[in-house]
Scaffold this active site. Structure first.
Site, PDB file in Angstrom:
ATOM      1  N   GLU A  54      20.296  49.139   9.682  1.00  0.00           N
ATOM      2  CA  GLU A  54      20.378  48.662   8.297  1.00  0.00           C
ATOM      3  C   GLU A  54      19.613  47.349   8.254  1.00  0.00           C
ATOM      4  O   GLU A  54      20.122  46.323   8.701  1.00  0.00           O
ATOM      5  CB  GLU A  54      21.835  48.439   7.894  1.00  0.00           C
ATOM      6  CG  GLU A  54      22.686  49.688   7.871  1.00  0.00           C
ATOM      7  CD  GLU A  54      22.337  50.618   6.734  1.00  0.00           C
ATOM      8  OE1 GLU A  54      21.828  50.135   5.697  1.00  0.00           O
ATOM      9  OE2 GLU A  54      22.563  51.825   6.874  1.00  0.00           O
TER      10      GLU A  54
ATOM     11  N   GLY B  67      15.946  44.251  14.981  1.00  0.00           N
ATOM     12  CA  GLY B  67      16.088  45.719  14.922  1.00  0.00           C
ATOM     13  C   GLY B  67      15.057  46.415  15.789  1.00  0.00           C
ATOM     14  O   GLY B  67      15.381  47.340  16.549  1.00  0.00           O
TER      15      GLY B  67
ATOM     16  N   CYS C 150      20.623  41.580   1.298  1.00  0.00           N
ATOM     17  CA  CYS C 150      19.597  42.589   1.612  1.00  0.00           C
ATOM     18  C   CYS C 150      19.181  43.385   0.377  1.00  0.00           C
ATOM     19  O   CYS C 150      18.120  43.995   0.374  1.00  0.00           O
ATOM     20  CB  CYS C 150      20.098  43.515   2.708  1.00  0.00           C
ATOM     21  SG  CYS C 150      21.627  44.338   2.291  1.00  0.00           S
TER      22      CYS C 150
ATOM     23  N   GLY D 267      20.808  43.862  10.299  1.00  0.00           N
ATOM     24  CA  GLY D 267      20.164  42.570  10.484  1.00  0.00           C
ATOM     25  C   GLY D 267      18.697  42.651  10.128  1.00  0.00           C
ATOM     26  O   GLY D 267      18.278  43.522   9.356  1.00  0.00           O
ATOM     27  N   GLY D 268      17.924  41.759  10.708  1.00  0.00           N
ATOM     28  CA  GLY D 268      16.509  41.663  10.365  1.00  0.00           C
ATOM     29  C   GLY D 268      15.636  42.636  11.156  1.00  0.00           C
ATOM     30  O   GLY D 268      16.051  43.187  12.178  1.00  0.00           O
TER      31      GLY D 268
HETATM   32  P1  NAP Z   1      19.310  38.813  12.565  1.00  0.00           P
HETATM   33  O1  NAP Z   1      18.782  37.497  12.949  1.00  0.00           O
HETATM   34  O2  NAP Z   1      18.500  40.014  12.808  1.00  0.00           O
HETATM   35  O3  NAP Z   1      20.731  38.941  13.324  1.00  0.00           O
HETATM   36  C1  NAP Z   1      21.576  40.034  13.117  1.00  0.00           C
HETATM   37  C2  NAP Z   1      22.439  40.234  14.339  1.00  0.00           C
HETATM   38  O4  NAP Z   1      21.622  40.657  15.424  1.00  0.00           O
HETATM   39  C3  NAP Z   1      23.150  38.970  14.809  1.00  0.00           C
HETATM   40  O5  NAP Z   1      24.417  39.290  15.297  1.00  0.00           O
HETATM   41  C4  NAP Z   1      22.250  38.504  15.937  1.00  0.00           C
HETATM   42  O6  NAP Z   1      22.873  37.691  16.878  1.00  0.00           O
HETATM   43  C5  NAP Z   1      21.882  39.836  16.550  1.00  0.00           C
HETATM   44  N1  NAP Z   1      20.695  39.812  17.403  1.00  0.00           N
HETATM   45  C6  NAP Z   1      19.637  38.977  17.351  1.00  0.00           C
HETATM   46  N2  NAP Z   1      18.750  39.301  18.320  1.00  0.00           N
HETATM   47  C7  NAP Z   1      19.272  40.349  18.996  1.00  0.00           C
HETATM   48  C8  NAP Z   1      18.844  41.140  20.105  1.00  0.00           C
HETATM   49  N3  NAP Z   1      17.690  40.914  20.731  1.00  0.00           N
HETATM   50  N4  NAP Z   1      19.635  42.147  20.535  1.00  0.00           N
HETATM   51  C9  NAP Z   1      20.798  42.401  19.924  1.00  0.00           C
HETATM   52  N5  NAP Z   1      21.267  41.685  18.874  1.00  0.00           N
HETATM   53  C10 NAP Z   1      20.507  40.682  18.411  1.00  0.00           C
HETATM   54  O7  NAP Z   1      19.712  38.847  11.027  1.00  0.00           O
HETATM   55  P2  NAP Z   1      20.504  37.778  10.159  1.00  0.00           P
HETATM   56  O8  NAP Z   1      19.623  36.597   9.942  1.00  0.00           O
HETATM   57  O9  NAP Z   1      21.882  37.559  10.692  1.00  0.00           O
HETATM   58  O10 NAP Z   1      20.657  38.609   8.808  1.00  0.00           O
HETATM   59  C11 NAP Z   1      19.650  38.686   7.885  1.00  0.00           C
HETATM   60  C12 NAP Z   1      18.950  40.030   7.896  1.00  0.00           C
HETATM   61  O11 NAP Z   1      19.879  41.081   7.830  1.00  0.00           O
HETATM   62  C13 NAP Z   1      18.055  40.181   6.677  1.00  0.00           C
HETATM   63  O12 NAP Z   1      16.839  40.764   7.044  1.00  0.00           O
HETATM   64  C14 NAP Z   1      18.859  41.118   5.792  1.00  0.00           C
HETATM   65  O13 NAP Z   1      18.106  41.809   4.836  1.00  0.00           O
HETATM   66  C15 NAP Z   1      19.487  42.006   6.797  1.00  0.00           C
HETATM   67  N6  NAP Z   1      20.644  42.693   6.226  1.00  0.00           N
HETATM   68  C16 NAP Z   1      20.582  44.038   6.008  1.00  0.00           C
HETATM   69  C17 NAP Z   1      21.662  44.690   5.429  1.00  0.00           C
HETATM   70  C18 NAP Z   1      21.655  46.174   5.181  1.00  0.00           C
HETATM   71  O14 NAP Z   1      22.731  46.722   5.031  1.00  0.00           O
HETATM   72  N7  NAP Z   1      20.517  46.831   5.133  1.00  0.00           N
HETATM   73  C19 NAP Z   1      22.791  43.961   5.072  1.00  0.00           C
HETATM   74  C20 NAP Z   1      22.803  42.593   5.307  1.00  0.00           C
HETATM   75  C21 NAP Z   1      21.733  41.975   5.890  1.00  0.00           C
HETATM   76  P3  NAP Z   1      22.726  36.085  16.752  1.00  0.00           P
HETATM   77  O15 NAP Z   1      23.408  35.728  15.494  1.00  0.00           O
HETATM   78  O16 NAP Z   1      23.397  35.601  17.969  1.00  0.00           O
HETATM   79  O17 NAP Z   1      21.267  35.782  16.724  1.00  0.00           O
END
Ligand code: NAP
Length: 476
Positions: A245, A230, A279, A225-226
């Site tokens: 990741e 993270g 990503c 995730g973001g």
């Molecule tokens: P995100 O907002 O960080 O959410 C990712 C996951 O984390 C979701 O399931 C979210 O739940 C959960 N989450 C949020 N706050 C949390 C907390 N405090 N504790 C535990 N879990 C929590 O990211 P996104 O908008 O879904 O995805 C976009 C990001 O992911 C981008 O930065 C992208 O580059 C990155 N990404 C990285 C990869 C890689 O392999 N490196 C691959 C794909 C995406 P909720 O949905 O309920 O908020």
């Protein structure tokens, strides 16, 4: 849909609407899990550790391969679910569903290759009478947290190796895209995974996250995730393994001797795949000044050819962003760059969640869209004079997941490979390429650790040393 808690599919009074970002229509609802559900899941996973550990390599492999078959047999249904709940077009969604089959198949194969090594205990005096080895054992309970942009395959990248390694796993998919994940869990159960080994909690990360990741019964948190979420997880997790990741802001260098036509074509696809919510999507392209005008003309022409709109239409190249708020953010970042001196070569406009594929030049270094992860359909072009400058500029952001370089000169390619700071360097390809079995992950703010089944499997298991003391083996 229901969520999978303990050994049951359960409903909750409080639910969350899952909406199609194209027209905002509610396509389903899922339970909004709460703190009590987190405790049920943790207790059930802790109890299921023994069940998971008791599965033989054959059992684990069979379940994973059978799950792969179920996804393959229902590919169109999985693809439609991905396309409806997320941003991907139906054509993009089919590719993701196919990759999920690959990821599960690789997991099924790797479950049989969980190898240890013999240890040369006699390599120092005092070890003459000792023999032994190490083997790999399950880590225990894994919490897997996944993002919205690949709602099926990135879930498979966590469940596959967690199950191949003999662990119990609790999945928390992105709130906006839980349906593909729940369907994958259904496939696992249908394939014969013992109950309790896999659970899926639907609900907000901000509500469930701290309790899930900080619990001492959890031995590993595998997060995609973001950066913001993270960093929060890392600060809360305590003493346990962490896989991170995270995002990126991927650079590409296009040299004057490259196949410019191919570079433009593949970089357009790499920039706008999944409406740029990728990503490893292309964000900054550094082009040798001698090839700049030609590359720009080709890039803008291909971009303007893109058909945007209804994701379910076979002719659509790019769908909406995940919601209107995200599209507005990208629109704002474009406007900020323009205010600071950037020029819009294509796109730049927004309607609802649909942001046009956007190409910018003259983007100043203090524009957010230059140094932050845009995670949307916008790409910046920059002319450069020499390779050292291009490499330094490519490396100048706080991310490092994928980087790419185009040239027909082997030495130039090697200078790019050696100079670019990233988890992967792709040559004569855009940054948007990943094989599901390769080590995948980044440096700097792009994360910690590597996925790609064999590499995740190493993270999700622990070496256990077996040492035999055998007096008389070698009489002194
Ligand atoms: P995100 O907002 O960080 O959410 C990712 C996951 O984390 C979701 O399931 C979210 O739940 C959960 N989450 C949020 N706050 C949390 C907390 N405090 N504790 C535990 N879990 C929590 O990211 P996104 O908008 O879904 O995805 C976009 C990001 O992911 C981008 O930065 C992208 O580059 C990155 N990404 C990285 C990869 C890689 O392999 N490196 C691959 C794909 C995406 P909720 O949905 O309920 O908020």
């Amino acid at each position: 849909m229901k969520m999978l808690l303990g050994d049951q599919w359960v409903d909750r009074e409080k639910t969350i609407d899952v909406r199609d970002p194209f027209d905002n229509a509610v396509i389903d609802t899922v339970p909004a899990a709460d703190a009590a559900d987190v405790e049920i899941a943790l207790a059930a996973a802790d109890a299921a550790r023994a069940t998971a550990r008791a599965m033989t390599a054959y059992d684990r492999s069979q379940v994973l391969l059978a799950t792969a078959d179920i996804v393959a047999d229902n590919l169109e249904d999985f693809a439609e679910t991905i396309a409806r709940e997320g941003s991907k077009t139906i054509r993009e969604a089919r590719k993701e569903a196919t990759r999920c089959v690959n990821t599960l198949t690789i997991s099924g194969e790797e479950a049989k290759r969980l190898l240890g090594e013999t240890i040369p205990f006699d390599s120092f005096p005092g070890g003459e009478q000792r023999r032994g080895h190490f083997e790999r054992v399950p880590i225990g309970v894994v919490v897997a947290i996944t993002p919205f942009n690949d709602p099926l395959n990135l879930v498979a990248h966590k469940l596959g190796p967690a199950i191949a390694g003999g662990n119990a796993v609790i999945l928390k998919p992105a709130t906006v895209t839980p349906l593909s994940a729940l369907k994958l869990c259904e496939a696992f159960m249908e394939a014969g995974l013992p109950s309790g080994v896999l659970q899926c909690l639907t609900g907000h990360g901000a509500v469930l996250g701290d309790a899930l990741v900080s619990d001492p019964r959890v031995r590993m948190v595998s997060f995609t995730g973001g950066l913001e979420a993270g960093e929060r997880i890392v600060s809360k997790a305590g003493l346990k393994k962490i896989g991170m990741e995270l995002g990126s802001n991927s650079p590409v260098i296009v040299w004057h001797d490259a196949d410019i036509e191919w570079a433009a074509e593949t970089c357009v696809s790499g920039a706008f795949w999944a409406a740029g919510q990728n990503c490893i999507g292309v964000q900054r392209i550094y082009i040798h000044r001698d090839a700049y005008d030609r590359f720009k003309q080709l890039f803008v022409t291909h971009t303007k050819d893109y058909t945007i709109g209804n994701k379910m239409d076979e002719a659509t190249d790019m769908g909406p962003m995940i919601n209107e708020g995200e599209a507005k953010r990208v629109e704002r970042w474009v406007a900020e760059a323009v205010e600071k001196g950037a020029t819009v070569l294509a796109g730049g406009s927004r309607k609802g969640a649909l942001m046009e594929p956007t190409v910018l030049e003259n983007v100043p270094k203090n524009a957010t869209i230059h140094f932050q992860e845009v995670f949307g359909p916008a790409v910046n072009l920059y002319p450069v004079n020499d390779l050292e400058e291009a490499i330094a500029e490519a490396n100048s952001v706080d991310y490092g997941l994928h980087a790419a370089g185009f040239s027909n000169d082997v030495t130039t390619c090697h200078r790019m490979i050696e100079g670019l700071d990233a988890g992967s360097v792709l040559i004569n390809d855009s940054t948007d390429y990943r094989l599901d079995s390769m080590p995948f992950g980044g440096i700097k703010n792009s994360g910690l650790g590597r996925e790609g089944i064999r590499f995740s499997l190493a993270e999700m298991t622990e070496p256990k040393v077996v040492c035999w003391y055998l007096p008389g083996l070698r009489p002194e």
